[in-house]
Design a protein around this motif. Sequence first.
Motif, PDB file in Angstrom:
ATOM      1  N   GLU A 102       0.927  -0.796   0.040  1.00 12.80           N
ATOM      2  CA  GLU A 102      -0.290   0.026   0.352  1.00 12.80           C
ATOM      3  C   GLU A 102       0.442   1.136  -0.031  1.00 12.80           C
ATOM      4  OE1 GLU A 102      -3.300   2.168   2.965  1.00 12.80           O
ATOM      5  OE2 GLU A 102      -2.672   0.029   3.096  1.00 12.80           O
ATOM      6  N   TYR A 103       1.790   0.777   0.847  1.00 15.41           N
ATOM      7  CA  TYR A 103       2.845   2.713   0.924  1.00 15.41           C
ATOM      8  C   TYR A 103       3.479   2.423  -0.267  1.00 15.41           C
ATOM      9  CZ  TYR A 103       6.492   5.488   2.553  1.00 15.41           C
ATOM     10  OH  TYR A 103       7.597   6.250   2.357  1.00 15.41           O
ATOM     11  N   LEU A 104       3.889   1.552  -1.439  1.00 15.20           N
ATOM     12  CA  LEU A 104       4.452   1.099  -2.652  1.00 15.20           C
ATOM     13  C   LEU A 104       3.198   2.308  -4.021  1.00 15.20           C
ATOM     14  CD1 LEU A 104       5.769  -1.769  -3.025  1.00 15.20           C
ATOM     15  CD2 LEU A 104       7.047   0.115  -2.927  1.00 15.20           C
ATOM     16  N   GLU A 105       1.960   1.462  -3.534  1.00 16.61           N
ATOM     17  CA  GLU A 105       1.124   2.405  -4.407  1.00 16.61           C
ATOM     18  C   GLU A 105       0.361   3.958  -4.107  1.00 16.61           C
ATOM     19  OE1 GLU A 105      -2.108   0.192  -4.942  1.00 16.61           O
ATOM     20  OE2 GLU A 105      -1.944  -1.763  -5.837  1.00 16.61           O
ATOM     21  N   THR A 106       1.213   4.589  -2.519  1.00 13.03           N
ATOM     22  CA  THR A 106       0.687   5.936  -2.301  1.00 13.03           C
ATOM     23  C   THR A 106       1.756   6.933  -2.219  1.00 13.03           C
ATOM     24  OG1 THR A 106       0.687   5.613  -0.139  1.00 13.03           O
ATOM     25  CG2 THR A 106      -1.553   5.166  -0.527  1.00 13.03           C
ATOM     26  N   SER A 107       2.724   5.812  -1.906  1.00 10.74           N
ATOM     27  CA  SER A 107       4.247   6.742  -2.069  1.00 10.74           C
ATOM     28  C   SER A 107       5.100   6.989  -3.226  1.00 10.74           C
ATOM     29  CB  SER A 107       4.727   6.590  -0.941  1.00 10.74           C
ATOM     30  OG  SER A 107       5.983   7.445  -1.055  1.00 10.74           O
ATOM     31  N   PHE A 108       5.210   5.509  -3.923  1.00 14.89           N
ATOM     32  CA  PHE A 108       6.166   5.172  -5.250  1.00 14.89           C
ATOM     33  C   PHE A 108       5.390   5.875  -6.580  1.00 14.89           C
ATOM     34  CE2 PHE A 108       8.049   2.838  -7.895  1.00 14.89           C
ATOM     35  CZ  PHE A 108       8.821   3.422  -8.838  1.00 14.89           C
ATOM     36  N   MET A 109       4.389   5.615  -6.587  1.00 16.86           N
ATOM     37  CA  MET A 109       3.665   5.585  -8.013  1.00 16.86           C
ATOM     38  C   MET A 109       2.937   6.585  -8.569  1.00 16.86           C
ATOM     39  SD  MET A 109       3.953   2.592  -9.072  1.00 16.86           S
ATOM     40  CE  MET A 109       3.279   2.840 -11.106  1.00 16.86           C
ATOM     41  N   PRO A 110       2.463   7.395  -7.386  1.00 22.52           N
ATOM     42  CA  PRO A 110       1.580   9.120  -8.044  1.00 22.52           C
ATOM     43  C   PRO A 110       3.241   9.853  -8.894  1.00 22.52           C
ATOM     44  CG  PRO A 110       1.165   8.191  -6.012  1.00 22.52           C
ATOM     45  CD  PRO A 110       2.223   7.497  -5.870  1.00 22.52           C
ATOM     46  N   GLY A 111       2.466   9.882  -9.969  1.00 27.74           N
ATOM     47  CA  GLY A 111       3.355  10.804 -10.943  1.00 27.74           C
ATOM     48  C   GLY A 111       4.396  10.910 -11.899  1.00 27.74           C
ATOM     49  N   ARG A 112       4.574   9.167 -11.990  1.00 30.97           N
ATOM     50  CA  ARG A 112       6.188   8.518 -12.549  1.00 30.97           C
ATOM     51  C   ARG A 112       5.130   7.852 -13.764  1.00 30.97           C
ATOM     52  NH1 ARG A 112      10.060   7.571  -8.629  1.00 30.97           N
ATOM     53  NH2 ARG A 112      10.384   8.700  -6.845  1.00 30.97           N
ATOM     54  N   SER A 113       6.138   8.204 -14.768  1.00 25.26           N
ATOM     55  CA  SER A 113       5.980   7.053 -16.185  1.00 25.26           C
ATOM     56  C   SER A 113       7.128   6.375 -16.114  1.00 25.26           C
ATOM     57  CB  SER A 113       5.775   7.892 -16.764  1.00 25.26           C
ATOM     58  OG  SER A 113       7.143   9.336 -17.201  1.00 25.26           O
ATOM     59  N   PHE A 114       7.246   5.476 -16.244  1.00 24.33           N
ATOM     60  CA  PHE A 114       8.637   4.372 -17.007  1.00 24.33           C
ATOM     61  C   PHE A 114       8.707   4.259 -18.229  1.00 24.33           C
ATOM     62  CE2 PHE A 114       6.216   2.950 -12.619  1.00 24.33           C
ATOM     63  CZ  PHE A 114       6.807   3.770 -12.419  1.00 24.33           C
ATOM     64  N   THR A 115       9.571   4.292 -18.779  1.00 28.94           N
ATOM     65  CA  THR A 115      10.203   4.046 -20.292  1.00 28.94           C
ATOM     66  C   THR A 115      10.489   2.060 -20.535  1.00 28.94           C
ATOM     67  OG1 THR A 115      12.474   4.004 -19.964  1.00 28.94           O
ATOM     68  CG2 THR A 115      11.407   5.872 -20.658  1.00 28.94           C
ATOM     69  N   GLY A 116      10.436   1.888 -19.120  1.00 28.87           N
ATOM     70  CA  GLY A 116      10.707  -0.234 -19.537  1.00 28.87           C
ATOM     71  C   GLY A 116      10.894  -0.666 -17.931  1.00 28.87           C
ATOM     72  N   PRO A 117      10.693  -1.907 -17.754  1.00 29.47           N
ATOM     73  CA  PRO A 117      11.737  -2.915 -16.750  1.00 29.47           C
ATOM     74  C   PRO A 117      12.623  -2.152 -15.916  1.00 29.47           C
ATOM     75  CG  PRO A 117      10.595  -4.356 -18.164  1.00 29.47           C
ATOM     76  CD  PRO A 117      10.750  -3.478 -19.074  1.00 29.47           C
ATOM     77  N   GLY A 118      13.440  -1.897 -16.743  1.00 27.83           N
ATOM     78  CA  GLY A 118      14.644  -1.664 -16.514  1.00 27.83           C
ATOM     79  C   GLY A 118      15.368  -0.107 -15.957  1.00 27.83           C
ATOM     80  N   ASP A 119      14.143   1.355 -16.209  1.00 29.60           N
ATOM     81  CA  ASP A 119      13.814   1.913 -15.837  1.00 29.60           C
ATOM     82  C   ASP A 119      12.943   2.175 -14.527  1.00 29.60           C
ATOM     83  OD1 ASP A 119      13.333   4.812 -15.707  1.00 29.60           O
ATOM     84  OD2 ASP A 119      11.745   4.884 -16.298  1.00 29.60           O
ATOM     85  N   PHE A 120      11.683   0.777 -14.682  1.00 30.47           N
ATOM     86  CA  PHE A 120      11.735   1.260 -13.066  1.00 30.47           C
ATOM     87  C   PHE A 120      11.906   0.857 -11.804  1.00 30.47           C
ATOM     88  CE2 PHE A 120       9.053  -1.053 -10.608  1.00 30.47           C
ATOM     89  CZ  PHE A 120       7.551  -0.499 -10.122  1.00 30.47           C
ATOM     90  N   ASN A 121      12.835  -0.287 -12.117  1.00 33.89           N
ATOM     91  CA  ASN A 121      13.633  -0.724 -11.007  1.00 33.89           C
ATOM     92  C   ASN A 121      14.844   0.344 -10.684  1.00 33.89           C
ATOM     93  OD1 ASN A 121      12.936  -3.789 -10.998  1.00 33.89           O
ATOM     94  ND2 ASN A 121      14.381  -4.242 -11.595  1.00 33.89           N
TER      95      ASN A 121
END
Length: 416
Positions: free
Chosen positions: A236-255
């Motif tokens: 839940e912390y990942l969803e509310t604190s990490f995810m908002p406002g982010r975009s990713f170009t691929g799995p490498g960028d996500f990690n």
Amino acid sequence: MIKVEDWAEIRRLHRAEGMPIKAIARRMGISKNTVKRALAADEPPKYRRAGKGSIVDAAEPAIRQLLAEFPDMPATVIAERIGWERSMTVLKDRIRQLRPQYKPVDPASRTAYQPGELAQCDLWFPPAKVPVGAGQQTSPPVLVMVSGYSRWMLARMLPSRAAGDLFAGMWALLRLLGAAPKTLVWDNEGAIGQWRAGGPVLTAEANAFRGTLGIKIVQCRPADPEAKGLVERANEYLETSFMPGRSFTGPGDFNAQLDHWLAHRANVRHHRRIECRPADRIATDTTAMVPLPPVAPVVGWRTSTRLARDHYVRIASNDYSVHPSVIGRLVEVVADPEQVRVTCGGQQVAAHPRCWAVHQTITDPAHAQAAATMRRLRLQTTRPPADTEVEQRRLTDYDAVLGVQDIGAAGIEGVA
């Protein structure tokens, strides 16, 4: 009943002014007993309406009798058994109040974790689409691991939830941690195991992994999310604190973004439950953990196959080319979330970056060129003529063997 203002004034006159009860009653025009009750009351007067009862009161004894024998009986069945024909809302409210007396609830316990004792694991599926190549976008699973004592959080996106990728991801996170918790807590993830006949049964891959590390894997009971509340709250912390406002170009960028967020935000924040930062406890936590084995566990995708004429091997619905020079020979295929490698007789014959898309064909140009050259040489090769002379028999020889006479000669003899 007197008003709150009168109650306050009575107490003021008596406590601050020292006025006797009789004088207060005369001054405020109330009885002495009212003054006495006001002075004896520790709380302001409140109006309480006398209860009129409920339409369920008459049926409560019958409800209690059914719940005493069948604590799990649904409210609709109870209504049928007692002949209830009025509002179901009030009946359900009363049953909800009475049922815990016959079937006590099972409260979740708060556990104090010791250093190195355990870590809780789970798969989190981020609410965002990540480009994975070949024009495809999906939400790959993220392996999340939280240490019980320090609340240190580790996470990494994986290509799939299959055993090959799951245990490779676990090993990668444990290498980052530098040690292994004595116990890993999982739910009933298919690659970990299942509950059968009332008990947990680990998969062969899970037993091999924990055996190599010398640790324990505990499976939670089905439908018991409180048993791994640490990692559930981390998701839940990942969803509310990490995810908002982010975009990713691929799995490498996500990690890459996730690693930076964990290092500079999640693991250095003040944790309210432990009253310190996870970074303040991680050294003590890892010191008490099990050291990593000198030989890495067998993780990832591993298979042996005889290379077919099309010189491709399949990993998770994708086909990867292999050098055609080893067609028909036994090859070893090893894949992890980053790379696919193929060897034959200890020599590498293929190496590809792992494709996270599905139903794709990945071809090395060198392999395609080698296959075309081999096909061209095969077409140019002709067979030499045979040197052996074959005898050609006369047709009359076959007639003699089969007992066939010459038709013309037979006809002449008949006429004569």
